[in-house]
Design an enzyme around this catalytic site. Structure first.
Site, PDB file in Angstrom:
ATOM      1  N   LYS A  24       4.390  -0.208   3.134  1.00  0.00           N
ATOM      2  CA  LYS A  24       4.464   1.089   2.841  1.00  0.00           C
ATOM      3  C   LYS A  24       5.965   1.536   2.360  1.00  0.00           C
ATOM      4  O   LYS A  24       6.976   0.664   2.859  1.00  0.00           O
ATOM      5  CB  LYS A  24       4.327   1.744   4.129  1.00  0.00           C
ATOM      6  N   ARG A  78      -9.968   0.722   8.555  1.00  0.00           N
ATOM      7  CA  ARG A  78     -11.521   0.582   8.243  1.00  0.00           C
ATOM      8  C   ARG A  78     -11.820  -0.924   8.584  1.00  0.00           C
ATOM      9  O   ARG A  78     -13.119  -1.185   9.144  1.00  0.00           O
ATOM     10  CB  ARG A  78     -11.623   0.770   6.875  1.00  0.00           C
TER      11      ARG A  78
END
Lengths: 501, 476
Positions: free
Chosen positions: A275, A349
């Site tokens: 990020k 996920r």
């Protein structure tokens, strides 16, 4: 958080007096004996001050009167809006508004004798939630800046009824506080192992806690979760929490449980798909879904809920390193389905995929609800007032929406559909872990849905993407800036409304 | 559009391929062996090409269609199969089907066969140009086809306009194309700079200021046959969007020629209403401008006076759509006192992030109207999904200097919600719905009802909305 007590109405000799007051309405009866008593004791100073401040009792209005006499250090008036129209949410909001105005007092009495006992308890709940504070790491705070509130007495005509209403609310407030605390903890302090240890703390409430380490997970075949974890020096954990309250004694189990699954990425750097630096510190909150599940289990056990509930959290740290998983890697999930990892920052996920399949296989629950700070796309879709709600079951979805409305944790239903599922097609594996920017939250939900179908057909399932609601950028009515504990009260309410007894 | 003929049988001696829609499990006996060998069962999406002594037959799997959209998709797949085998003419066999299904098949084929080839000077293959729709009773089918054809023509007008490049479809050219709709009985009035200035359309004028092609407000009216407040369609028509001083990145900027898809869809809907002589009155107010950069471009920080009198602080000149719509909404509301207002706009990237290309984002103030829009969208296969306008979204638009800010700043912004909250300020008390079609206006890939490219999304939805809910003179 201050202690809450429910007492018979009597004017305090010192400290703060809080007057929740409605708008003046013709012919509306409102028990404001304590206000009159305070007025008398201060020679009418309270009434005069309220008039001078143009305090009308409108919703959201407040007024502080300093040292009006009679030993009181301050009198705080809070507007309730129209009498007879005070809702549970309104009472909670009033309680929330009171908190910052009295935290510097050691003791306060709230003159709630005009409110029905349940609303008086709701006011205490709002006050408690708003007064939460996380100051473990402040060592230099000046004495005068520290909150001092120790005890709040709520004056009500029917203390027994108010206490009965308060009991489950207090359990919920404790659950919220636990969830917030876990989220607030810095990532160097709270890694997967440490968080698993905190989960063990629920044992004292009668929750069975089972912790799986990497060895067990390898044996089971949690390839997706382990792939996420492999870049970090810290070992992953999966914690299975069970509250068996359906039989009434917290011991025996009956029938199929309800199940809650939380994403617990204790810190998310993004991994190799790292990020940007700006804002990365916020990523300690990436375990807020797991935090909410832990808080929920505490709430259910705390109020001895008559339900069998399973809470599962997948705890990992997502780090870039020489051992980290790479974009392009293919991992095998516990379900046997393979996933091509396109973006290592879509790790939540992957963690949930193994947990969902394991949960339904092992527990055959009545439904599964997962909570996760899953996508930035949900913030772009909805902002910070609604969590994204995805579900394969209309009844479950409607119940969640209604429970959310009731407790001020709003959800907004988002669509699922084959057209979105297609975006996950991989050239090399059963699916990719991302489906591109368009519909980014929906494709994430589609990914999860691939891990929900059992042999007997689809299990009722809902997914709450709480990336926009788990952290408040500014003070909210029931939470200071910071972690909100979103999901604890909502799911506690869901269980209470539909799955007990 | 394809030239469509309704016929009882194929033309004599024609060698055109014949497409037959086949329901799931209902393969005609004479094709049973071939179908079994090719594992064709009639499932949705299956296509079987059978060249034979009697000519070429295309079996098109239709599944078990429960709505017209199922037949449309089958018709679209038939056209795609005909295109693939290079046919100029296709016979589509709808014999044995109800007239509504036959009409839907033909409409689907027309929608799929559309191609943006106006600017190709050397086409290799001859395009599919004609369709013979084989039906048992052409007279009974004709009225159904007339309705379906009107909607399809509306949709294809929207696509034609949207496909046009920015240098071709300038604001003036767009206005001229709209004026040409008067041949169908639509009254068209185009307001130029002077009238816009006199009226006080400060937002539209600001957005269009830097471009060599001046802004326009095009007003289209379809009178219908009964007296009632009209339904108003408001469209964003940015003929090209550079982003202005808040310039867009070069990559992908060419797609911004389609930033007038909302206005195009509204125009398409008006055409559909006129072609089928809808009894209901409708108006379209289309804000046309080019968002260019230039020495006199409007700037971030500027404060604009909108037509409503409300002032707006510009934050990002690339959020221009909501500005031109603000003036258009106010104009439509005050000029026509409409029964309902629907605006269509390729407004935000956030809508694409939220819902992708498969659904448009729906916002609004009137629950009944929102439900009607959603139902109309389902009926024509242009699905929408509601998104919220929350209190926070409006709060985020508080300005330090003007009545409101045009958008918020920061990371991960719910910009589609912000834009809707902004527009709501200009809708007044009129039932209002806003469709953010930034994702839906363009197909990312070929689909049964159209090739990759502009979808014409909205034209058929608005046409269906009118037909379903606004054409009963006694409604209320």
């Amino acid at each position: 958080m201050p202690d809450i007590a429910f007492v018979k109405p009597a004017l305090p000799r010192s400290g703060a007096l809080v007057l929740p007051l409605p708008e003046a309405a013709e012919g509306a009866a409102w028990n404001d004996n304590l206000r009159r008593a305070a007025d008398e004791a201060t020679g009418g100073a309270v009434s005069r001050a309220l008039e001078a401040a143009a305090f009308k009792g409108r919703k959201g209005q407040s007024c502080t009167i300093w040292a009006p006499g009679a030993g009181l250090s301050r009198v705080v008036a809070i507007g309730l809006g129209k009498p007879g129209e005070v809702t549970p949410e309104g009472a909670e909001a009033a309680g929330g508004a009171i908190a910052p105005l009295i935290v510097q007092e050691r003791e306060a009495l709230v003159a709630a004798e005009g409110l029905p006992p349940a609303l008086a308890a709701g006011l205490a709940l709002g006050l408690t939630l708003r007064a939460w504070r996380f100051d473990r790491y402040r060592t230099q705070e000046k004495e005068e800046d520290k909150p001092k509130l120790e005890r709040v007495a709520i004056a009500t005509a029917d203390t027994a009824a108010a206490k009965a209403a308060w009991m489950p609310m207090r359990a919920a407030a404790d659950g919220v506080a636990l969830a917030r605390e876990l989220v607030a903890e810095p990532p160097n302090v709270l890694g997967p192992e440490e968080m698993a240890e905190r989960c063990r703390g629920l044992e004292k409430h009668g929750v069975e806690v089972e912790v799986l380490g990497p060895k067990e997970m390898r044996k089971l075949g949690f390839g997706a979760l382990l792939g996420v974890a492999q870049g970090s020096a810290r070992e992953p954990r999966v914690v299975v929490m069970r509250w068996n309250g359906a039989s009434g004694n917290g011991k025996g189990r009956r029938g199929r449980p309800v199940a809650f699954i939380g994403k617990g990425v204790t810190f998310d750097t993004g991994g190799i798909s790292i990020k940007p630096a700006q804002g990365m510190e916020e990523m300690k909150y990436d375990m807020a879904g797991a935090g909410a599940v832990v808080g929920l289990m505490a709430a259910l056990a705390g109020r001895r809920a008559r339900v069998d509930a399973v809470g599962m959290v997948g705890l990992v740290e997502n780090m870039p390193s020489g051992t980290a998983q790479r974009p392009g890697d293919v991992v095998k999930t516990y379900s046997g389905q393979t996933v091509e990892v396109i973006n290592t920052d879509a790790e939540g996920r992957l963690v949930l995929a193994d947990l969902l399949w394991y949960c339904q296989e092992r527990f055959e629950p009545r439904f599964m609800v997962d909570l996760a700070t899953l996508t930035g796309a949900i913030i772009i879709s909805l902002g910070h007032e609604h969590a994204g709600l995805f579900s394969n079951d209309d009844e479950l979805a409607q119940r969640i929406e209604a429970a959310g409305r009731a407790v001020g944790e709003a959800c907004w239903r988002m669509p699922l559909g084959e057209a979105y599922d297609k975006q996950l097609k991989s050239d090399i594996a059963d699916m990719k872990n991302v489906g591109g920017r368009p519909g980014g939250s929906i494709t994430a939900a589609q990914f999860l849905q691939r891990f929900v179908n059992t042999k007997k057909g689809p299990m009722p399932w809902a997914h709450l993407d709480i990336a926009g609601t788990a952290w408040a950028q500014k003070d909210l009515p029931l939470a200071p800036k910071g972690p909100t504990g979103f999901g604890v009260r909502l799911l506690d309410r869901l269980v209470a409304e539909h799955y007990e007894g | 559009m394809l030239r469509v003929r309704l016929r009882r049988a194929e033309r004599d001696g024609a060698a055109d391929p014949r497409a037959m829609p086949v329901r799931q499990g209902a393969v005609p006996p004479r094709f049973a062996r071939a179908a079994a060998a090719a594992r064709f069962t009639g499932g949705v999406g299956q296509v079987l090409d059978l060249p034979g002594p009697e000519g070429r037959v295309l079996l098109i799997g239709a599944g078990a269609p429960r709505h017209a959209t199922g037949w449309e998709a089958a018709g679209g797949r038939a056209a795609a199969a005909a295109l693939a085998c290079g046919a100029r003419r296709l016979a589509l066999d709808a014999r044995g089907l109800p007239p509504a299904a036959a009409a839907a098949l033909a409409a689907g084929a027309c929608l799929r066969a559309w191609r943006p080839d106006r600017w190709r000077t050397r086409t290799e293959e001859a395009p599919l140009a004609a369709l013979d729709l084989l039906v048992d009773d052409p007279a009974a089918t004709a009225p159904f086809w007339a309705r379906a054809e009107a909607a399809a023509r509306g949709c294809l007008l929207a696509r034609d306009l949207t496909a046009e490049p920015g240098n071709r479809l300038t604001t003036r050219e767009f206005a001229a194309r709209l004026e040409a709709l008067s041949e169908h009985g639509i009254a068209v009035d185009v307001l130029g700079r002077k009238r816009l200035a006199r009226a006080g359309c400060g937002a539209l004028l600001a957005v269009g200021r830097a471009a060599a092609h001046p802004p326009r407000l095009a007003v289209l009216r379809w009178r219908g046959s009964f007296a009632a407040p009209p339904v108003a369609f408001i469209g964003k028509g940015i003929t090209f969007d550079t982003g202005g001083l808040s310039l867009k990145p070069a990559e992908g900027m060419e797609a911004m020629r389609g930033d007038m898809a909302g206005a195009a869809a509204c125009a398409g809907a008006m055409l559909a209403l006129a072609l089928r002589r809808s009894p209901a009155p409708a108006v379209a107010v289309l804000a046309l401008a080019e968002n260019a950069i230039g020495a006199d471009a409007y700037r971030p920080g500027d404060v604009l006076a909108t037509l409503s009198g409300r002032t707006v602080e510009v934050v990002d000149t690339d959020a221009e759509g909501r500005l031109v719509l603000a003036d258009a909404l106010h104009y439509a509301r005050t000029r026509f006192a409409p029964a309902a207002m629907l605006d269509l706009a390729t407004l935000t990237g956030a809508a694409v992030t939220a819902l992708g290309h498969h659904r448009a984002a729906l916002f609004g103030t009137d629950a009944a109207l929102l439900a009607q829009v959603a139902a109309a969208g389902e009926a024509v296969g242009e699905p929408v999904w509601p998104l919220p306008i929350g209190a926070r979204h409006r709060e985020d638009l508080a300005s330090d200097i003007a009545d409101l800010r045009q958008c918020a700043t920061g990371r991960l912004l719910p910009d589609a919600c912000h834009a809707a909250a902004f527009l709501r300020e200009f809708a007044g008390g009129v039932p209002w719905a806003h469709l953010d079609i930034a994702g839906a206006a363009r197909r990312a890939e070929e689909e049964p009802l159209g090739p990759k490219g502009p979808s014409g999304f909205g034209a058929r939805l608005l046409d269906a909305l009118m037909a379903m809910y606004f054409e009963d003179p006694d409604r209320h």
